[in-house]
Design an enzyme around this catalytic site. Structure first.
Site, PDB file in Angstrom:
ATOM      1  N   THR A 134       5.030   8.972 121.905  1.00 58.35           N
ATOM      2  CA  THR A 134       6.015   7.944 121.418  1.00 58.35           C
ATOM      3  C   THR A 134       6.136   6.755 121.812  1.00 58.35           C
ATOM      4  OG1 THR A 134       8.543   7.750 121.079  1.00 58.35           O
ATOM      5  CG2 THR A 134       7.683   9.264 122.670  1.00 58.35           C
ATOM      6  N   ILE A 193       5.827  27.422 121.244  1.00 59.98           N
ATOM      7  CA  ILE A 193       4.995  26.708 122.067  1.00 59.98           C
ATOM      8  C   ILE A 193       5.330  26.714 123.484  1.00 59.98           C
ATOM      9  CG2 ILE A 193       4.056  24.990 120.590  1.00 59.98           C
ATOM     10  CD1 ILE A 193       5.423  22.673 122.028  1.00 59.98           C
ATOM     11  N   ALA A 235       8.062  19.209 118.970  1.00 62.85           N
ATOM     12  CA  ALA A 235       8.650  18.644 119.901  1.00 62.85           C
ATOM     13  C   ALA A 235      10.112  18.586 119.882  1.00 62.85           C
ATOM     14  CB  ALA A 235       8.167  17.017 119.564  1.00 62.85           C
ATOM     15  N   TYR A 236      10.770  18.401 120.830  1.00 63.14           N
ATOM     16  CA  TYR A 236      12.109  18.394 120.917  1.00 63.14           C
ATOM     17  C   TYR A 236      12.262  16.591 120.703  1.00 63.14           C
ATOM     18  CZ  TYR A 236      17.201  18.208 122.630  1.00 63.14           C
ATOM     19  OH  TYR A 236      18.276  18.336 122.546  1.00 63.14           O
ATOM     20  N   THR A 237      12.908  16.458 119.395  1.00 57.26           N
ATOM     21  CA  THR A 237      13.165  14.980 118.926  1.00 57.26           C
ATOM     22  C   THR A 237      14.534  14.243 118.589  1.00 57.26           C
ATOM     23  OG1 THR A 237      12.859  15.884 116.540  1.00 57.26           O
ATOM     24  CG2 THR A 237      10.811  15.193 117.517  1.00 57.26           C
ATOM     25  N   LYS A 266       8.650  13.360 126.960  1.00 58.56           N
ATOM     26  CA  LYS A 266       7.395  13.120 126.187  1.00 58.56           C
ATOM     27  C   LYS A 266       6.261  12.561 127.141  1.00 58.56           C
ATOM     28  CE  LYS A 266       6.480  13.395 122.383  1.00 58.56           C
ATOM     29  NZ  LYS A 266       6.086  14.525 121.493  1.00 58.56           N
ATOM     30  N   TYR A 326      14.395  11.717 126.207  1.00 58.08           N
ATOM     31  CA  TYR A 326      13.563  12.102 125.434  1.00 58.08           C
ATOM     32  C   TYR A 326      12.068  11.331 125.539  1.00 58.08           C
ATOM     33  CZ  TYR A 326      11.052  11.536 120.917  1.00 58.08           C
ATOM     34  OH  TYR A 326       9.848  11.400 120.211  1.00 58.08           O
ATOM     35  N   TRP A 341       8.803   4.895 115.150  1.00 61.02           N
ATOM     36  CA  TRP A 341       9.708   4.847 114.008  1.00 61.02           C
ATOM     37  C   TRP A 341       8.996   5.603 112.694  1.00 61.02           C
ATOM     38  CZ3 TRP A 341      12.134  -0.624 113.436  1.00 61.02           C
ATOM     39  CH2 TRP A 341      12.504  -1.080 114.660  1.00 61.02           C
TER      40      TRP A 341
HETATM   41  N1  LIG Z   1      10.457  10.881 114.382  1.00 58.58           N
HETATM   42  C1  LIG Z   1       9.953   9.773 114.786  1.00 58.58           C
HETATM   43  O1  LIG Z   1      10.596   8.694 114.456  1.00 58.58           O
HETATM   44  C2  LIG Z   1       8.988   9.737 115.877  1.00 58.58           C
HETATM   45  C3  LIG Z   1       8.629   8.663 116.442  1.00 58.58           C
HETATM   46  C4  LIG Z   1       7.464   8.458 117.259  1.00 58.58           C
HETATM   47  C5  LIG Z   1       6.905   9.747 117.859  1.00 58.58           C
HETATM   48  N2  LIG Z   1       7.511  10.945 117.214  1.00 58.58           N
HETATM   49  C6  LIG Z   1       6.762  12.111 117.505  1.00 58.58           C
HETATM   50  O2  LIG Z   1       5.969  12.645 116.244  1.00 58.58           O
HETATM   51  C7  LIG Z   1       5.969  14.149 116.544  1.00 58.58           C
HETATM   52  C8  LIG Z   1       6.209  14.641 114.988  1.00 58.58           C
HETATM   53  O3  LIG Z   1       7.769  14.199 114.820  1.00 58.58           O
HETATM   54  P1  LIG Z   1       8.675  14.606 113.303  1.00 58.58           P
HETATM   55  O4  LIG Z   1       9.307  13.560 113.022  1.00 58.58           O
HETATM   56  O5  LIG Z   1       7.565  15.364 112.823  1.00 58.58           O
HETATM   57  O6  LIG Z   1       9.622  15.654 114.403  1.00 58.58           O
HETATM   58  P2  LIG Z   1      10.486  16.734 113.607  1.00 58.58           P
HETATM   59  O7  LIG Z   1      10.577  16.630 112.065  1.00 58.58           O
HETATM   60  O8  LIG Z   1      11.800  16.689 114.523  1.00 58.58           O
HETATM   61  O9  LIG Z   1       9.727  18.081 113.916  1.00 58.58           O
HETATM   62  C9  LIG Z   1       9.579  18.681 115.204  1.00 58.58           C
HETATM   63  C10 LIG Z   1       9.150  20.231 114.688  1.00 58.58           C
HETATM   64  O10 LIG Z   1       8.891  20.835 116.174  1.00 58.58           O
HETATM   65  C11 LIG Z   1       9.385  22.185 115.954  1.00 58.58           C
HETATM   66  N3  LIG Z   1       9.749  22.610 117.311  1.00 58.58           N
HETATM   67  C12 LIG Z   1      10.563  22.425 118.208  1.00 58.58           C
HETATM   68  N4  LIG Z   1      10.630  23.302 119.196  1.00 58.58           N
HETATM   69  C13 LIG Z   1       9.415  24.030 119.030  1.00 58.58           C
HETATM   70  C14 LIG Z   1       8.929  24.784 119.716  1.00 58.58           C
HETATM   71  N5  LIG Z   1       9.394  25.400 120.923  1.00 58.58           N
HETATM   72  N6  LIG Z   1       7.569  25.601 119.432  1.00 58.58           N
HETATM   73  C15 LIG Z   1       7.168  25.145 118.089  1.00 58.58           C
HETATM   74  N7  LIG Z   1       7.810  24.425 117.353  1.00 58.58           N
HETATM   75  C16 LIG Z   1       8.757  23.669 117.804  1.00 58.58           C
HETATM   76  C17 LIG Z   1      10.604  21.917 115.179  1.00 58.58           C
HETATM   77  O11 LIG Z   1      10.924  23.128 114.726  1.00 58.58           O
HETATM   78  P3  LIG Z   1      12.508  23.739 114.396  1.00 58.58           P
HETATM   79  O12 LIG Z   1      13.140  22.728 113.678  1.00 58.58           O
HETATM   80  O13 LIG Z   1      12.324  25.295 114.091  1.00 58.58           O
HETATM   81  O14 LIG Z   1      13.052  23.815 115.921  1.00 58.58           O
HETATM   82  C18 LIG Z   1      10.178  20.890 114.173  1.00 58.58           C
HETATM   83  O15 LIG Z   1       9.749  21.520 112.869  1.00 58.58           O
HETATM   84  C19 LIG Z   1       6.891  14.448 117.662  1.00 58.58           C
HETATM   85  O16 LIG Z   1       6.036  14.649 118.814  1.00 58.58           O
HETATM   86  C20 LIG Z   1       7.526  13.380 118.044  1.00 58.58           C
HETATM   87  O17 LIG Z   1       8.010  13.252 119.333  1.00 58.58           O
HETATM   88  C21 LIG Z   1       8.162  11.059 116.166  1.00 58.58           C
END
Ligand SMILES: NC(=O)c1ccc[n+]([C@@H]2O[C@H](COP(=O)([O-])OP(=O)(O)OC[C@H]3O[C@@H](n4cnc5c(N)ncnc54)[C@H](OP(=O)(O)O)[C@@H]3O)[C@@H](O)[C@H]2O)c1
Length: 297
Positions: A107, A43, A66-68, A135, A131, A156
């Protein structure tokens, strides 16, 4: 018969997108879903994003990319902003030029957690770390670039898939005799399975109610409470001790209280949101079922 809606899901290798893939199996006839991993579509690559959107003409894009890495982001600001701000902006451009609705996940970390009351969508964002800042910048870019967006701030996230606190606690709880978890940060654990159902409902509703929304499960917990419930529900005996955040220092400061007010999303999309404990029981059972059904080595 109506044409199925074309939906692009980015970040397909991650936790939320993986859950979406499983949830969407039943909706397959009404949705034509494309799951793109970071390898399929980066992206941060604007020409690639524009080319991809032009070719496919999606009705919706659900951005799960996302960068998480909350702590790593503190020393990797450039990369965090590149993915969470620039990447979100690129998708918004692709969506805007092709009549696609962008559903973007943000987030609770956009807030500083000092308000002492659940946050509504119009409360002032004041991220504490890189982070959350990246976001928030992503949200701002989307709002500036397109009118057709739904930004969902959640908190979370955990699920039966990927890496998350729920799965880490199950692992550590079974390996160790004693664990310490912070009790002075409160928020709401959110089942990614529940969130994925909501995302599909929003796509199905074809609503024009664009804007920012808050979604988490109902209720409030500290990380200690969440860990305790994970152990109780999964029959794990471990000496669990509550500690203060200052005794477990991490590179990124977290909001002390980031409970989200969900009235807006409940009213707009007619949702009934389960309590976090109820969803935790559900996800725990799901993980057990998945393990039982997995091929034995
Ligand atoms: N996890 C939480 O607790 C939490 C809480 C609140 C909000 N959120 C939000 O919820 C959303 C989903 O979170 P999640 O837990 O599913 O995160 P995740 O498991 O870390 O997944 C993020 C994905 O984004 C991909 N990604 C990173 N850089 C990219 C790029 N340049 N182009 C395309 N894809 C890319 C990663 O792929 P690679 O691994 O190949 O880099 C990974 O598969 C995010 O927006 C996060 O900010 C998460």
């Amino acid at each position: 018969m109506k044409e199925p809606k074309k939906v692009l899901v980015t970040g397909a290798g991650g936790q939320l997108a993986t859950v979406l893939k499983h949830c969407a199996t039943g909706a397959a006839s009404t949705l034509d879903l494309t799951f793109a991993t970071s390898r399929d579509l980066d992206i941060t690559d604007l020409p690639a994003v524009m080319g991809h959107f032009k070719k496919a003409q999606y009705d919706y894009c659900i951005n799960c990319a996302a960068y998480t890495h909350v702590d790593k982001a503190e020393e990797d600001e450039e990369r965090a902003l590149m993915i969470n701000e620039k990447g979100a902006q690129n998708l918004a451009k692709g969506c805007h030029e092709n009549g696609t609705v962008l559903i973007h996940i943000s987030t609770d970390f956009v807030f500083d957690g000092k308000q002492g009351l659940p946050y509504v969508e119009t409360d002032r964002a004041k991220p504490l770390g890189v982070y959350g800042f990246s976001k928030f910048k992503g949200e701002q870019q989307i709002v500036r670039t397109t009118d057709r967006y739904v930004i969902i701030r959640t908190s979370w996230l955990y699920s039966a898939y990927g890496h998350n606190f729920f799965k880490s606690m199950l692992k550590y709880g079974r390996e160790r005799d004693q664990l310490s978890v912070v009790f002075d940060q409160v928020g709401t654990p959110t089942s990614a399975h529940d969130l994925a159902e909501v995302l599909l409902k929003i796509v199905g509703a074809d609503s024009i109610a664009h804007g920012i929304y808050h979604y988490s499960n109902e209720g409030v917990a500290s990380w200690y409470d969440f860990a305790k419930a994970i152990f109780d529900i999964n029959g794990i005996t471990v000496d669990l001790r509550p500690i203060r955040s200052k005794d477990y220092p991490l590179p990124a400061e977290r909001p002390a209280s980031s409970v989200l007010d969900k009235e807006k999303i409940k009213k707009t999309f007619n949702l009934q949101i389960p309590h976090w404990r109820e969803s935790l029981v559900h996800v725990s059972h799901l993980l057990e079922t998945m393990k039982a059904e997995a091929p034995q080595p």
